[in-house]
Design an enzyme around this catalytic site. Structure first.
Site, PDB file in Angstrom:
ATOM      1  CG  HIS A 261      -3.090   3.402   1.979  1.00 32.69           C
ATOM      2  ND1 HIS A 261      -3.608   2.964   0.781  1.00 32.69           N
ATOM      3  CD2 HIS A 261      -3.177   2.347   2.834  1.00 32.69           C
ATOM      4  CE1 HIS A 261      -3.986   1.707   0.907  1.00 32.69           C
ATOM      5  NE2 HIS A 261      -3.740   1.316   2.141  1.00 32.69           N
TER       6      HIS A 261
ATOM      7  CG  ASN B 237      -6.728  -0.775   1.301  1.00 32.91           C
ATOM      8  OD1 ASN B 237      -6.020  -0.398   0.374  1.00 32.91           O
ATOM      9  ND2 ASN B 237      -6.237  -1.166   2.462  1.00 32.91           N
TER      10      ASN B 237
ATOM     11  CB  CYS C 125      -0.966  -0.001   1.172  1.00 36.22           C
ATOM     12  SG  CYS C 125      -2.010  -1.459   1.214  1.00 36.22           S
TER      13      CYS C 125
HETATM   14  N1  ACO Z   1     -18.541  -8.306   9.428  1.00 34.21           N
HETATM   15  C1  ACO Z   1     -19.084  -8.528  10.651  1.00 34.21           C
HETATM   16  N2  ACO Z   1     -18.359  -8.772  11.751  1.00 34.21           N
HETATM   17  C2  ACO Z   1     -17.012  -8.813  11.590  1.00 34.21           C
HETATM   18  C3  ACO Z   1     -16.389  -8.607  10.348  1.00 34.21           C
HETATM   19  C4  ACO Z   1     -17.211  -8.341   9.247  1.00 34.21           C
HETATM   20  N3  ACO Z   1     -16.722  -8.113   8.014  1.00 34.21           N
HETATM   21  N4  ACO Z   1     -15.052  -8.703  10.519  1.00 34.21           N
HETATM   22  C5  ACO Z   1     -14.840  -8.968  11.816  1.00 34.21           C
HETATM   23  N5  ACO Z   1     -16.023  -9.048  12.466  1.00 34.21           N
HETATM   24  C6  ACO Z   1     -16.256  -9.284  13.877  1.00 34.21           C
HETATM   25  C7  ACO Z   1     -15.142 -10.048  14.537  1.00 34.21           C
HETATM   26  O1  ACO Z   1     -15.305 -11.445  14.328  1.00 34.21           O
HETATM   27  C8  ACO Z   1     -15.304  -9.655  15.969  1.00 34.21           C
HETATM   28  O2  ACO Z   1     -16.354 -10.420  16.529  1.00 34.21           O
HETATM   29  P1  ACO Z   1     -16.269 -10.945  18.041  1.00 34.21           P
HETATM   30  O3  ACO Z   1     -16.226  -9.691  18.881  1.00 34.21           O
HETATM   31  O4  ACO Z   1     -17.533 -11.714  18.185  1.00 34.21           O
HETATM   32  O5  ACO Z   1     -15.021 -11.750  18.110  1.00 34.21           O
HETATM   33  C9  ACO Z   1     -15.794  -8.217  15.889  1.00 34.21           C
HETATM   34  O6  ACO Z   1     -16.279  -8.043  14.557  1.00 34.21           O
HETATM   35  C10 ACO Z   1     -14.706  -7.201  16.149  1.00 34.21           C
HETATM   36  O7  ACO Z   1     -13.537  -7.566  15.407  1.00 34.21           O
HETATM   37  P2  ACO Z   1     -12.229  -6.724  15.487  1.00 34.21           P
HETATM   38  O8  ACO Z   1     -11.188  -7.386  14.635  1.00 34.21           O
HETATM   39  O9  ACO Z   1     -11.939  -6.445  16.913  1.00 34.21           O
HETATM   40  O10 ACO Z   1     -12.730  -5.396  14.797  1.00 34.21           O
HETATM   41  P3  ACO Z   1     -11.992  -4.028  14.680  1.00 34.21           P
HETATM   42  O11 ACO Z   1     -12.787  -2.976  15.309  1.00 34.21           O
HETATM   43  O12 ACO Z   1     -10.542  -4.125  15.023  1.00 34.21           O
HETATM   44  O13 ACO Z   1     -12.111  -3.771  13.132  1.00 34.21           O
HETATM   45  C11 ACO Z   1     -10.689  -3.803  11.204  1.00 34.21           C
HETATM   46  C12 ACO Z   1     -11.452  -4.633  12.221  1.00 34.21           C
HETATM   47  C13 ACO Z   1     -11.680  -2.961  10.406  1.00 34.21           C
HETATM   48  C14 ACO Z   1      -9.932  -4.702  10.231  1.00 34.21           C
HETATM   49  C15 ACO Z   1      -9.735  -2.886  11.995  1.00 34.21           C
HETATM   50  O14 ACO Z   1      -8.895  -3.638  12.838  1.00 34.21           O
HETATM   51  C16 ACO Z   1      -8.889  -2.057  11.114  1.00 34.21           C
HETATM   52  O15 ACO Z   1      -9.356  -1.074  10.582  1.00 34.21           O
HETATM   53  N6  ACO Z   1      -7.611  -2.389  10.973  1.00 34.21           N
HETATM   54  C17 ACO Z   1      -6.737  -1.694  10.110  1.00 34.21           C
HETATM   55  C18 ACO Z   1      -6.414  -2.602   9.089  1.00 34.21           C
HETATM   56  C19 ACO Z   1      -6.680  -2.091   7.724  1.00 34.21           C
HETATM   57  O16 ACO Z   1      -7.361  -1.135   7.446  1.00 34.21           O
HETATM   58  N7  ACO Z   1      -6.074  -2.806   6.857  1.00 34.21           N
HETATM   59  C20 ACO Z   1      -6.149  -2.522   5.509  1.00 34.21           C
HETATM   60  C21 ACO Z   1      -4.983  -3.115   4.866  1.00 34.21           C
HETATM   61  S1  ACO Z   1      -3.536  -2.527   5.558  1.00 34.21           S
HETATM   62  C22 ACO Z   1      -3.218  -1.121   4.893  1.00 34.21           C
HETATM   63  O17 ACO Z   1      -3.741  -0.812   3.860  1.00 34.21           O
HETATM   64  C23 ACO Z   1      -2.264  -0.330   5.586  1.00 34.21           C
END
Ligand code: ACO
Length: 325
Positions: free
Chosen positions: A252, A282, A119
């Protein structure tokens, strides 16, 4: 006379198939994978992404974006003397997608290579092209970020497959006696390979390991916010500027919450942040040039504006480019 590099045209391309969160949720439900529009919007700010049709490759998206950027710069392919394609989803293992793009543009002879920084790829490619132009190695470069991330997503993993999309963005970067690129800042830390990767490879005619994207979302989130802030401050300091000099922050487009945290830390109002993740998802290396082109074409970003571009991604890699458009 000091030689600088300056963007003279921007372009972008999204494949026509728009997949809304509701469309994706319905498709995933057929596999027993549960998600919802509400969850995706709340956690990421994403409403839709675009996916390529089968048989459409990275170079095809790159070609469309390149043609638009060349037209905007008032240039033809034969004016270009350097091509860099930032991608993690190339057409082939080799040759470089940049060589395939060069051929599709109907030109030959100039150097053409791919740059793999996930990215952060576009920020890396822009920095490399700026250095080559300033040192006299090129005059008119075509810099492209192009991705078909839909090909490396695990549609059984709801934590990752809802985040990404396909697309391409391009700029023409030309030698100029006016700056242009004011400062660049690039970094990597390979100790974080495991938090965001596609661990598979091709060997002996077979795929070894898992060829689909793996991510520890929370680890990525924390790391991203910290390094983006440091890179932004470093690039501003290098150019002798402050946050107050930024007309537009073009980060990004990973996740709207990462962008909000970055802007808050930097004390830049969200009105000055270009946000396209809602409609693009993304798109990895394509996300910054896609956002830049959308902002230019909508008339928000204008010639003369000071832009801070920031990328972060697998590797871990990160960087920033400060420029006058
Ligand atoms: N739909 C519904 N529920 C979901 C989904 C989904 N798509 N994905 C995860 N969940 C659930 C999980 O299973 C979890 O359930 P549980 O509490 O019963 O275990 C709950 O949602 C919370 O999951 P978390 O992983 O804690 O959610 P979080 O708030 O951290 O959000 C996310 C996840 C959006 C990926 C976040 O961590 C994030 O934004 N990370 C940054 C990563 C990113 O943006 N990466 C992109 C690529 S990297 C880059 O480009 C730099």
């Amino acid at each position: 006379m000091t030689r600088y590099s300056r963007i003279t045209g921007t372009g972008s391309y999204l494949p026509p198939r728009r997949v809304s969160n509701a469309d994706l949720a319905a498709e995933l439900a057929t596999k027993g994978v549960e998600t919802s529009d509400a969850w995706i919007v709340e956690r990421t700010g994403i409403h839709a992404r675009h996916f390529c049709a089968p048989g459409v490759n990275c170079s095809d998206l790159a070609l469309e974006a390149s043609r638009m950027a060349l037209a905007a710069a008032g240039r033809t392919p034969s004016d270009i003397d350097l091509i860099i394609v930032a991608t993690s989803t190339p057409d082939m293992v080799f040759p470089a997608t940049a060589c395939i793009l060069q051929h599709k543009l109907g030109i030959a002879g100039c150097p053409a290579f791919d740059l793999q920084a996930v990215c952060s790829g576009f920020v890396y490619a822009l920095s490399v092209a700026d250095a080559m132009i300033r040192s006299g190695g090129a005059r008119r470069a075509l810099i492209v970020g192009s991705e078909v991330f839909s090909r490396i997503l695990d549609f059984n993993d709801r934590t990752t497959c809802v985040l990404f999309g396909d697309g391409a963005g391009a700029v023409v970067l030309e030698a100029s006696d006016q700056p242009g690129v004011l400062a660049t800042e690039l970094h990597a830390d390979g100790s974080h390979v495991g938090i965001l990767c596609v661990p598979g490879s091709v060997s002996g005619g077979q795929v070894l390991g898992d060829p689909l994207l793996k991510m520890d979302g929370q680890a990525v989130f924390k790391l991203a916010v910290g390094v983006l802030d440091k890179a932004a401050r470093a690039v501003l300091a290098k150019a002798g500027k402050t946050e107050a000099d930024i007309d537009w922050l073009i980060p990004h487009q990973a996740n709207v919450r990462i962008m909000q945290s970055t802007a808050r830390k930097l004390k830049v109002s969200m009105d000055k942040v270009v946000v396209t993740v809602g409609e693009h998802g993304n798109t990895s290396a394509a996300s910054i040039p896609l956002a830049l082109d959308a902002a230019v074409r909508s008339g928000r970003v204008e010639r003369g504006d000071t832009l801070l571009l920031e990328g972060v991604g697998g590797g871990f890699t990160w960087g920033a480019v400060l420029l006058n458009l």
